[in-house]
Design an enzyme around this catalytic site. Structure first.
Site, PDB file in Angstrom:
ATOM      1  CE  LYS A   9      18.842  20.801 117.297  1.00  0.00           C
ATOM      2  NZ  LYS A   9      17.479  20.808 116.763  1.00  0.00           N
ATOM      3  CD  GLN A  19      16.393  20.113 113.349  1.00  0.00           C
ATOM      4  OE1 GLN A  19      16.787  19.648 114.423  1.00  0.00           O
ATOM      5  NE2 GLN A  19      16.320  21.407 113.140  1.00  0.00           N
ATOM      6  CG  ASP A  78      12.612  19.996 120.257  1.00  0.00           C
ATOM      7  OD1 ASP A  78      13.501  20.844 120.439  1.00  0.00           O
ATOM      8  OD2 ASP A  78      12.538  19.287 119.230  1.00  0.00           O
TER       9      ASP A  78
HETATM   10  N1  GUN Z   1      13.984  23.349 113.783  1.00  0.00           N
HETATM   11  C1  GUN Z   1      14.421  24.593 114.073  1.00  0.00           C
HETATM   12  N2  GUN Z   1      14.551  24.750 115.408  1.00  0.00           N
HETATM   13  C2  GUN Z   1      14.195  23.577 115.968  1.00  0.00           C
HETATM   14  C3  GUN Z   1      14.130  23.114 117.317  1.00  0.00           C
HETATM   15  O1  GUN Z   1      14.409  23.823 118.289  1.00  0.00           O
HETATM   16  N3  GUN Z   1      13.738  21.824 117.473  1.00  0.00           N
HETATM   17  C4  GUN Z   1      13.377  21.038 116.442  1.00  0.00           C
HETATM   18  N4  GUN Z   1      12.979  19.796 116.705  1.00  0.00           N
HETATM   19  N5  GUN Z   1      13.420  21.432 115.178  1.00  0.00           N
HETATM   20  C5  GUN Z   1      13.830  22.699 114.952  1.00  0.00           C
END
Ligand code: GUN
Length: 285
Positions: A53, A97, A120
């Protein structure tokens, strides 16, 4: 033999468009765009996602601010950090996350993120907006899948769409997005009585359950578009999806591979949401 949908290529194209728009917004309005990424503990998969990211932020021209917190952080300390980020003007998007260590209340943490910075789209306000079709942000994986379907040129309107999986992050919002595009949507799950029968009716089939090779070629309609959201690690260390790719590709017209299909799109859409958050904040059309 199906056409393979190249998620890496579509993702690169989306990121390129975001980079162009970011540069033009920066030049025209003199603003910087920033994403705060919060990671708690040392889960290796989460570390890889967070690194990817941050790398994507660099690619499109955003600042990224990492907050790597020890696994023993308290709920209160984490909520205090989010409160600080909610008030920080240099932060347009906040991503915590998941999963979080067990002693932390994931729901309370998500609810504490300002909906305007919830890139998200997990906050109940944003989830509700998706339901009524009036959204600013879409959750990244379903939004990425819509881009992949669009890249095939196959129209959703009037098609039989089957979504296997009913998670809050993928299955449920995915079904809504297909419905908004006038698909006829069926949601299947672990209690569905005859999964194969439902799948065989699908013109567009999206599978997101986390069961390796659950959907096989005999369950797929000739010419269907097949989207595999699964990312399962087999005992031999190889990655595989929820669809048995080898048999499914003989029936589908388009199919996503694993890896290299849906995965790369998720991060591209996170970048898109962060740009959108910044544009909304600054009143940019
Ligand atoms: N963990 C696995 N996929 C995601 C996601 O799309 N966003 C977040 N914040 N955590 C994750």
């Amino acid at each position: 033999m199906a056409n393979i949908i190249d998620g890496k290529a579509v993702s690169a194209r989306v990121k390129e468009e975001i980079a162009k728009e970011t540069a033009s917004v920066k030049a025209k309005y003199g603003i910087n765009i920033g994403l705060a990424v919060v990671i708690v503990g040392d889960d290796p998969a989460s570390r890889i996602y967070v690194n990817n990211k941050k790398k994507a932020c660099e690619t499109v021209g955003f600042a990224s601010y990492e907050y790597a917190l020890g696994a023993d952080i308290t709920q209160e300390e984490l909520l205090q950090l989010i409160d600080k980020l909610n008030k920080d003007d240099s932060v347009n998007g906040i991503l915590v996350q998941l999963p979080l260590p067990k002693h932390l209340d994931e729901k309370a943490v998500i609810n504490s993120i300002s909906p305007e910075k919830d890139v998200d789209a997990f906050h109940p306000v944003n989830v509700g907006k998706i339901m009524i079709g009036e959204y600013s942000f879409l959750p990244c994986t379903p939004a990425g899948i819509m881009e992949l379907i669009a890249s095939t040129g196959v129209e959703i309107k009037g098609k039989e769409c089957v979504v296997v999986g009913r998670s809050n992050i993928v299955g449920k919002p995915m079904s809504m997005l297909l419905l908004h595009q006038s698909g006829t949507v069926t949601i299947c799950h672990s209690k569905t009585q005859d999964l194969a029968d439902h799948c065989r009716k699908a013109d567009i089939l999206v599978v997101a359950v986390g069961v390796p090779k659950l959907v096989t070629g005999d369950m797929i309609k000739e010419g269907a578009v097949v989207i595999d959201v699964g990312m399962n690690r087999l005992e031999n260390g190889k990655l595989c999806g929820d669809v048995d790719f080898d048999s499914a590709k003989e029936k589908a017209s388009f199919i996503t591979p694993v890896p290299g299909g849906v995965g790369p799109m998720t991060i591209a859409m996170l970048m898109k949401n962060t740009l959108t958050a910044a544009k909304i904040k600054h009143g940019i059309e």
